[in-house]
Design an enzyme around this catalytic site. Sequence first.
Site, PDB file in Angstrom:
ATOM      1  N   LYS A 279      70.592  14.719  -1.677  1.00 34.18           N
ATOM      2  CA  LYS A 279      71.120  13.398  -1.313  1.00 34.18           C
ATOM      3  C   LYS A 279      72.623  13.466  -1.122  1.00 34.18           C
ATOM      4  O   LYS A 279      73.288  14.300  -1.722  1.00 34.18           O
ATOM      5  CB  LYS A 279      70.846  12.401  -2.457  1.00 34.18           C
ATOM      6  CG  LYS A 279      69.411  11.975  -2.605  1.00 34.18           C
ATOM      7  CD  LYS A 279      69.275  10.981  -3.747  1.00 34.18           C
ATOM      8  CE  LYS A 279      67.838  10.558  -3.961  1.00 34.18           C
ATOM      9  NZ  LYS A 279      67.273   9.766  -2.861  1.00 34.18           N
ATOM     10  N   ARG A 353      56.197  10.164  -4.858  1.00 29.53           N
ATOM     11  CA  ARG A 353      54.769  10.035  -4.518  1.00 29.53           C
ATOM     12  C   ARG A 353      53.984  11.278  -4.936  1.00 29.53           C
ATOM     13  O   ARG A 353      52.796  11.190  -5.222  1.00 29.53           O
ATOM     14  CB  ARG A 353      54.635   9.737  -3.017  1.00 29.53           C
ATOM     15  CG  ARG A 353      55.232  10.799  -2.136  1.00 29.53           C
ATOM     16  CD  ARG A 353      55.490  10.317  -0.732  1.00 29.53           C
ATOM     17  NE  ARG A 353      56.741   9.577  -0.600  1.00 29.53           N
ATOM     18  CZ  ARG A 353      57.175   9.039   0.537  1.00 29.53           C
ATOM     19  NH1 ARG A 353      56.452   9.135   1.632  1.00 29.53           N
ATOM     20  NH2 ARG A 353      58.323   8.411   0.581  1.00 29.53           N
TER      21      ARG A 353
HETATM   22  N1  BES Z   1      64.195   7.701  -5.677  1.00 23.84           N
HETATM   23  C1  BES Z   1      64.270   7.613  -4.278  1.00 23.84           C
HETATM   24  C2  BES Z   1      64.199   6.193  -3.756  1.00 23.84           C
HETATM   25  C3  BES Z   1      65.341   5.281  -4.091  1.00 23.84           C
HETATM   26  C4  BES Z   1      66.349   5.077  -3.196  1.00 23.84           C
HETATM   27  C5  BES Z   1      65.352   4.580  -5.280  1.00 23.84           C
HETATM   28  C6  BES Z   1      67.379   4.201  -3.508  1.00 23.84           C
HETATM   29  C7  BES Z   1      66.374   3.711  -5.595  1.00 23.84           C
HETATM   30  C8  BES Z   1      67.389   3.513  -4.700  1.00 23.84           C
HETATM   31  C9  BES Z   1      63.121   8.386  -3.654  1.00 23.84           C
HETATM   32  O1  BES Z   1      62.702   9.504  -4.348  1.00 23.84           O
HETATM   33  C10 BES Z   1      63.588   8.871  -2.318  1.00 23.84           C
HETATM   34  O2  BES Z   1      64.526   9.595  -2.285  1.00 23.84           O
HETATM   35  N2  BES Z   1      62.912   8.458  -1.257  1.00 23.84           N
HETATM   36  C11 BES Z   1      63.277   8.852   0.050  1.00 23.84           C
HETATM   37  C12 BES Z   1      62.016   9.102   0.834  1.00 23.84           C
HETATM   38  C13 BES Z   1      62.240   9.681   2.201  1.00 23.84           C
HETATM   39  C14 BES Z   1      62.829  11.072   2.105  1.00 23.84           C
HETATM   40  C15 BES Z   1      60.911   9.699   2.915  1.00 23.84           C
HETATM   41  C16 BES Z   1      64.069   7.730   0.679  1.00 23.84           C
HETATM   42  O3  BES Z   1      63.745   6.557   0.438  1.00 23.84           O
HETATM   43  O4  BES Z   1      65.045   7.999   1.366  1.00 23.84           O
HETATM   44 MN    MN Z   2      63.854  11.196  -3.851  1.00 25.15          MN
END
Ligand code: BES
Ligand code: MN
Length: 500
Positions: A279, A353
Amino acid sequence: MDIRFQTGGPAAWKAPVMLVFACKGENPADNCPEIADAAPWFTIAPGVRDFSGDKLEQALFHGHPDLALPRVLALGLGPRESVTPDIFRRAAAAALARCRTLGLEGVLLPAGQFARFPGGPTRLAEETVCGALLGLYRFTRLRTPKEDDKPDPRRLTLGFTENSVPDGFHAAARRGEHAAVGVALARDLANTPPNILTPAALGEAAEELARRHGMACTLLDRAALAELGCNALLAVGRGSAREPRLIVVEYAPRGHEEDKPLIFIGKGLTFDSGGICIKPPQNMHTMKSDMAGAAAVLGALEAVALDDLPRRVIAVLPCAENMPDGDAMRPGDVVTSLAGKTVEILNTDAEGRLALCDALTYAQRNWTPAAVVDIATLTGACAVALGQEVAGLFTDDDALAERIAAAGRVVGDNYWRLPLWEPYQEHLKSEVADISHMGPREGGAINAALFLKNFVEPGVRWAHLDIAGTDWAFKKTPLSPVGAVGFGVRTLIELARGGV
Ligand code: BES
Ligand code: MN
Ligand code: ZN
């Protein structure tokens, strides 16, 4: 802070401050006739005219310091026609915070006031007690106490004009208190930094909770998970020096050991760096709360146990840390999930997931659930769609959807139903495996929910709550400082208390 009861009417009441609710344009004394006896000086206080009763407005009035009730704190609720339980929570939270600042030890709240508003007097008492306690919440464990850190008020007393506490108020106050304890536990866990709250530490916190309430707790470590075949969950934790855990806590009061359990599944990523698909650094620290789902489930279980609810409730929490490392999962990897389905991993940041799918299978293999509700900070897409005040609710079961939405409305957890749009299953097709774990960015929250649906057996009542965005307060509110808010805890408690 203790919650107490004082009966016998104003003549018997004594406290450093008395709280009086008032609507816009109304005299605070109108809503609280008891005040004429409790603090007669207040009814002629000239300053009452400065107080307009706007939402969350506060005005502190002083009587003679030697009186049994020397102060009145008036709390504005806004226009009478728009009063909801939520304003009682927030007004009470702000009031107790103010009383702490003022250094007041005890607070008296005439309970007759609740009958003059819609919503039911005992429910309003419950929400007020819960709000009052949450307004005092702070996360101080990791800093040196400051000189000017004021102690919490010690007592919140509900004052009754009757000679005994009217039916329902004891129980309501206890419920409000238990809910606040649950929310505080969830906040504490989600606020705890990721170097301290590792998956193993989360397991220990669950064990401690179970010990406090005589619940059964099982922790599956890396070896046990490998033995079982939870390879999707294991993949998530493979890049971390800290082992994953599958935490199972069972609340089964006597006589209900064989009930079909209500099963809560909570995403427990103690830190989500994104893994190899790392990230960006802005706000990455908030990913310490990527276990807010698991925290919400543990908080709910604490309240369920404190309530002594006559039903079986089971928590299944897949926990791991998502980190980049030489042994981390890669985009392109294929893992065999506990269900036996092979899953192609395309983006290591869509890890939640993967953790959840094995937990869903574990839950359905081990029990015949009355219903399964999972709660997860699952997708940024959900936060983009709904913002920070409304969580995504996914289920094909209309009755369950309504139960959850209704529970949320009462306690202040807001949900908006999003579709499990079947045609998008197309997005999850993989060239090499049974299923891919993600689709395009568009509809990201739906795609994630649909992935999970592939791991739910036909006929099982299931709902998925995507709390990404709602779990964290970037600005302080009366009910929460900056940080984890404990979103969903009270929803789950209401579900367990009600008929799901
Ligand atoms: N934990 C994150 C989602 C999240 C984002 C929670 C912001 C709280 C605040 C999750 O694991 C994630 O990173 N999801 C990705 C999925 C994508 C790569 C398909 C996302 O939402 O960007
Ligand atoms: Mn994630
Ligand atoms: Zn995540």
